[in-house]
Design a protein around this motif. Structure first.
Motif, PDB file in Angstrom:
ATOM      1  N   ALA A 168      -4.829 -25.328 -37.357  1.00 45.68           N
ATOM      2  CA  ALA A 168      -6.054 -24.568 -37.069  1.00 45.68           C
ATOM      3  C   ALA A 168      -7.155 -24.909 -38.069  1.00 45.68           C
ATOM      4  O   ALA A 168      -8.310 -25.148 -37.687  1.00 45.68           O
ATOM      5  CB  ALA A 168      -5.764 -23.066 -37.089  1.00 45.68           C
ATOM      6  N   ASN A 183       1.551 -21.923 -25.364  1.00 51.00           N
ATOM      7  CA  ASN A 183       1.791 -20.757 -24.504  1.00 51.00           C
ATOM      8  C   ASN A 183       2.755 -21.093 -23.368  1.00 51.00           C
ATOM      9  O   ASN A 183       2.572 -20.662 -22.226  1.00 51.00           O
ATOM     10  CB  ASN A 183       0.475 -20.206 -23.950  1.00 51.00           C
ATOM     11  CG  ASN A 183      -0.421 -19.643 -25.038  1.00 51.00           C
ATOM     12  OD1 ASN A 183       0.057 -19.222 -26.091  1.00 51.00           O
ATOM     13  ND2 ASN A 183      -1.721 -19.641 -24.797  1.00 51.00           N
ATOM     14  N   MET A 201       0.277 -12.934 -31.085  1.00 49.55           N
ATOM     15  CA  MET A 201      -0.377 -13.436 -32.291  1.00 49.55           C
ATOM     16  C   MET A 201      -1.506 -14.379 -31.927  1.00 49.55           C
ATOM     17  O   MET A 201      -1.412 -15.147 -30.965  1.00 49.55           O
ATOM     18  CB  MET A 201       0.635 -14.182 -33.170  1.00 49.55           C
ATOM     19  CG  MET A 201       1.703 -13.290 -33.786  1.00 49.55           C
ATOM     20  SD  MET A 201       2.820 -14.195 -34.892  1.00 49.55           S
ATOM     21  CE  MET A 201       3.798 -15.114 -33.697  1.00 49.55           C
ATOM     22  N   ASP A 202      -2.584 -14.339 -32.703  1.00 52.71           N
ATOM     23  CA  ASP A 202      -3.638 -15.319 -32.558  1.00 52.71           C
ATOM     24  C   ASP A 202      -3.135 -16.676 -33.034  1.00 52.71           C
ATOM     25  O   ASP A 202      -2.142 -16.774 -33.753  1.00 52.71           O
ATOM     26  CB  ASP A 202      -4.870 -14.908 -33.359  1.00 52.71           C
ATOM     27  CG  ASP A 202      -5.634 -13.773 -32.696  1.00 52.71           C
ATOM     28  OD1 ASP A 202      -5.438 -13.581 -31.482  1.00 52.71           O
ATOM     29  OD2 ASP A 202      -6.395 -13.085 -33.395  1.00 52.71           O
ATOM     30  N   PHE A 203      -3.857 -17.721 -32.648  1.00 52.90           N
ATOM     31  CA  PHE A 203      -3.394 -19.081 -32.906  1.00 52.90           C
ATOM     32  C   PHE A 203      -3.158 -19.328 -34.391  1.00 52.90           C
ATOM     33  O   PHE A 203      -2.154 -19.924 -34.795  1.00 52.90           O
ATOM     34  CB  PHE A 203      -4.409 -20.085 -32.356  1.00 52.90           C
ATOM     35  CG  PHE A 203      -3.898 -21.500 -32.343  1.00 52.90           C
ATOM     36  CD1 PHE A 203      -3.253 -22.006 -31.227  1.00 52.90           C
ATOM     37  CD2 PHE A 203      -4.057 -22.318 -33.455  1.00 52.90           C
ATOM     38  CE1 PHE A 203      -2.762 -23.297 -31.222  1.00 52.90           C
ATOM     39  CE2 PHE A 203      -3.577 -23.619 -33.455  1.00 52.90           C
ATOM     40  CZ  PHE A 203      -2.930 -24.112 -32.331  1.00 52.90           C
ATOM     41  N   GLU A 204      -4.110 -18.876 -35.226  1.00 57.88           N
ATOM     42  CA  GLU A 204      -4.008 -19.132 -36.652  1.00 57.88           C
ATOM     43  C   GLU A 204      -2.742 -18.526 -37.261  1.00 57.88           C
ATOM     44  O   GLU A 204      -2.199 -19.047 -38.240  1.00 57.88           O
ATOM     45  CB  GLU A 204      -5.241 -18.579 -37.385  1.00 57.88           C
ATOM     46  CG  GLU A 204      -6.536 -19.308 -37.065  1.00 57.88           C
ATOM     47  CD  GLU A 204      -7.203 -18.830 -35.780  1.00 57.88           C
ATOM     48  OE1 GLU A 204      -8.324 -19.257 -35.514  1.00 57.88           O
ATOM     49  OE2 GLU A 204      -6.592 -18.010 -35.048  1.00 57.88           O
ATOM     50  N   THR A 205      -2.279 -17.416 -36.687  1.00 53.69           N
ATOM     51  CA  THR A 205      -1.043 -16.793 -37.146  1.00 53.69           C
ATOM     52  C   THR A 205       0.168 -17.457 -36.506  1.00 53.69           C
ATOM     53  O   THR A 205       1.216 -17.617 -37.147  1.00 53.69           O
ATOM     54  CB  THR A 205      -1.048 -15.290 -36.809  1.00 53.69           C
ATOM     55  OG1 THR A 205      -2.230 -14.694 -37.341  1.00 53.69           O
ATOM     56  CG2 THR A 205       0.175 -14.590 -37.381  1.00 53.69           C
ATOM     57  N   LYS A 206       0.004 -17.871 -35.257  1.00 51.50           N
ATOM     58  CA  LYS A 206       1.115 -18.463 -34.527  1.00 51.50           C
ATOM     59  C   LYS A 206       1.596 -19.768 -35.161  1.00 51.50           C
ATOM     60  O   LYS A 206       2.788 -20.089 -35.141  1.00 51.50           O
ATOM     61  CB  LYS A 206       0.696 -18.698 -33.067  1.00 51.50           C
ATOM     62  CG  LYS A 206       1.861 -18.823 -32.095  1.00 51.50           C
ATOM     63  CD  LYS A 206       1.367 -19.082 -30.683  1.00 51.50           C
ATOM     64  CE  LYS A 206       0.594 -17.912 -30.132  1.00 51.50           C
ATOM     65  NZ  LYS A 206       0.198 -18.150 -28.709  1.00 51.50           N
ATOM     66  N   TYR A 212      -5.077 -26.082 -30.219  1.00 47.75           N
ATOM     67  CA  TYR A 212      -6.073 -25.204 -30.843  1.00 47.75           C
ATOM     68  C   TYR A 212      -7.314 -25.110 -29.975  1.00 47.75           C
ATOM     69  O   TYR A 212      -7.890 -24.029 -29.806  1.00 47.75           O
ATOM     70  CB  TYR A 212      -6.458 -25.726 -32.233  1.00 47.75           C
ATOM     71  CG  TYR A 212      -7.519 -24.879 -32.905  1.00 47.75           C
ATOM     72  CD1 TYR A 212      -7.181 -23.693 -33.546  1.00 47.75           C
ATOM     73  CD2 TYR A 212      -8.859 -25.246 -32.872  1.00 47.75           C
ATOM     74  CE1 TYR A 212      -8.142 -22.900 -34.149  1.00 47.75           C
ATOM     75  CE2 TYR A 212      -9.832 -24.456 -33.476  1.00 47.75           C
ATOM     76  CZ  TYR A 212      -9.472 -23.284 -34.106  1.00 47.75           C
ATOM     77  OH  TYR A 212     -10.434 -22.493 -34.694  1.00 47.75           O
ATOM     78  N   ARG A 254     -11.848 -24.122 -26.586  1.00 44.95           N
ATOM     79  CA  ARG A 254     -12.215 -23.290 -27.728  1.00 44.95           C
ATOM     80  C   ARG A 254     -13.180 -24.029 -28.653  1.00 44.95           C
ATOM     81  O   ARG A 254     -14.046 -23.427 -29.283  1.00 44.95           O
ATOM     82  CB  ARG A 254     -10.944 -22.902 -28.486  1.00 44.95           C
ATOM     83  CG  ARG A 254     -11.148 -22.002 -29.693  1.00 44.95           C
ATOM     84  CD  ARG A 254      -9.799 -21.654 -30.312  1.00 44.95           C
ATOM     85  NE  ARG A 254      -9.922 -20.693 -31.394  1.00 44.95           N
ATOM     86  CZ  ARG A 254      -8.892 -20.153 -32.021  1.00 44.95           C
ATOM     87  NH1 ARG A 254      -7.665 -20.473 -31.655  1.00 44.95           N
ATOM     88  NH2 ARG A 254      -9.075 -19.289 -32.995  1.00 44.95           N
TER      89      ARG A 254
END
Length: 379
Positions: free
Chosen positions: A246, A64, A1-6, A177, A291
């Motif tokens: 995020a 992670n 999953m991308d961060f926004e979903t995680k 993030y 990022r």
């Protein structure tokens, strides 16, 4: 999953006992045992609590990592990591670390026989030169507090590992993030959850995350034995706040970048410390490993201008310690967050009496500019 979903779906995000989409607050100190001497999953909240386990699992996912540990404050998390060291061990850390970290190392750990060398960790050669046979840990703040220096985490980690030392990264200023140090080779990442993770200036916490099973076993033992664990209520508040991390940090990044560019061209500002400004020593490595450039910056006013009058004449920016909340804060490190560092040491490491640290919030950017402008105009 991308961060926004995680942040919404990573780790334990619901109550397995009832299916509630928000983890329950298990406000209990102890648990009923079904049998004497049985292998119960929960015995005593200092050791096990479902609400704390939930937020620890989310933090491990965001960084992670495999193992997450929640503590009652950021300094409790730092202390837990430092407890991996023993008398006779040597530590390398940044020369402009947070004042509380310096106080812990210089006033407490040093008395227990743990020595340290403070260097500019942005200079990998300086880390190498400071290595000793008994060096067991390289402790990095990046971006650093309060000068926003950026350390090449991958390069610094290689030096540490070449000497069989642990590489630890304080990720408070960046948040997961903007930066995930474990992906760059670090053994441990820690952060003050009071700041961006909580994000609302209403709770205090600290987190440690690692993917090393042996290190995780040690941190777990330290957490259980010292007992500075995060309470169920605070665990719930942090996990609730993480769901908007995020969105919040994106706005922090945008506002800080806009303010840094504006202040960098202001006639009453001598210098802006912000890794997102091209041409600064920290920009290239920050662009490579981050990022976003974060919501923190520091500035120096032109010589002769009254720093005290400036910070006391603001209205939107509040004069207060801490950082990472939705509201914009401003402080003078020499008098506030870094007052525990001897003045001669601060000055030697570039933390001047006139330095002003700014935590850029998520308010309207024009309101923030206007507030700083009227504060500068008053000088």
């Amino acid at each position: 999953m991308d961060f926004e979903t995680k942040v919404i779906h990573g780790g334990i995000q619901n109550d397995p006992a009832t299916g509630a989409v928000v983890p329950a607050i298990y406000q209990t100190s102890t648990y009923r045992q079904q049998e004497l001497g049985g292998d119960a999953p929960y015995e005593y909240t200092r050791g096990e609590n479902p609400t704390r386990f939930a937020v620890e699992s989310v933090m491990a996912a965001l960084e992670n990592g495999k193992h997450g540990f929640a503590f009652s404050s950021g300094m409790a998390a730092v202390h837990a990591v430092m407890t991996l060291l023993h008398s006779g061990d040597h530590l390398i850390m940044g020369n402009d670390v947070y004042g509380g970290t310096f106080r812990l190392v210089n006033s407490i750990l040093n008395e227990l026989g743990i020595t340290y060398t403070a260097v500019d960790t942005a200079d990998t050669d300086a880390i190498e030169a400071a290595m000793q046979e008994n060096t067991k840990m390289v402790y990095l703040e990046t971006p650093s507090n309060p000068l926003l220096h950026v350390t090449d985490i991958a390069a610094a980690t290689k030096v540490a590992h070449a000497h069989n030392a642990l590489a630890v990264v304080d990720n408070t200023f960046a948040s997961p993030y903007n930066q995930t140090p474990l992906d760059l080779g670090a053994d441990i990442v820690m952060a003050s959850g009071t700041k961006y993770l909580g994000g609302h200036s209403d709770t205090i916490s600290g987190f440690v995350v690692t993917s090393d099973d042996a290190v995780a076993d040690q941190i777990k033992l330290i957490q259980l034995s010292i007992g500075a664990v995060l309470s169920p209520q605070e665990s719930f508040l942090i996990q609730r706040s993480l769901k908007t991390l995020a969105l919040r940090v994106e706005r922090h990044n945008e506002n800080a970048m806009a303010l840094a560019e504006w202040l960098n061209n202001h006639e009453k500002v001598q210098k802006v410390y912000y890794p997102g400004l091209p041409g600064t020593p920290d920009y290239e490595i920050a662009k490579e490993q981050m990022r976003g450039f974060g919501g923190m910056m520091s500035i120096e006013l032109q010589d002769g201008l009254d720093t005290k009058k400036f910070v006391e004449n603001l209205h939107v920016f509040q004069l207060a310690e801490s950082l990472g909340g939705v509201e914009s804060l401003i402080e003078v490190p020499a008098v506030m967050t870094h007052a525990s560092i001897p003045r001669e040491v601060r000055l030697e490491n570039g933390i001047k009496d006139e330095l002003v640290r700014i935590s850029v919030g998520i308010e309207n950017i024009e309101d923030l500019k206007q507030d700083l402008a009227q504060g500068l105009d008053a000088l």
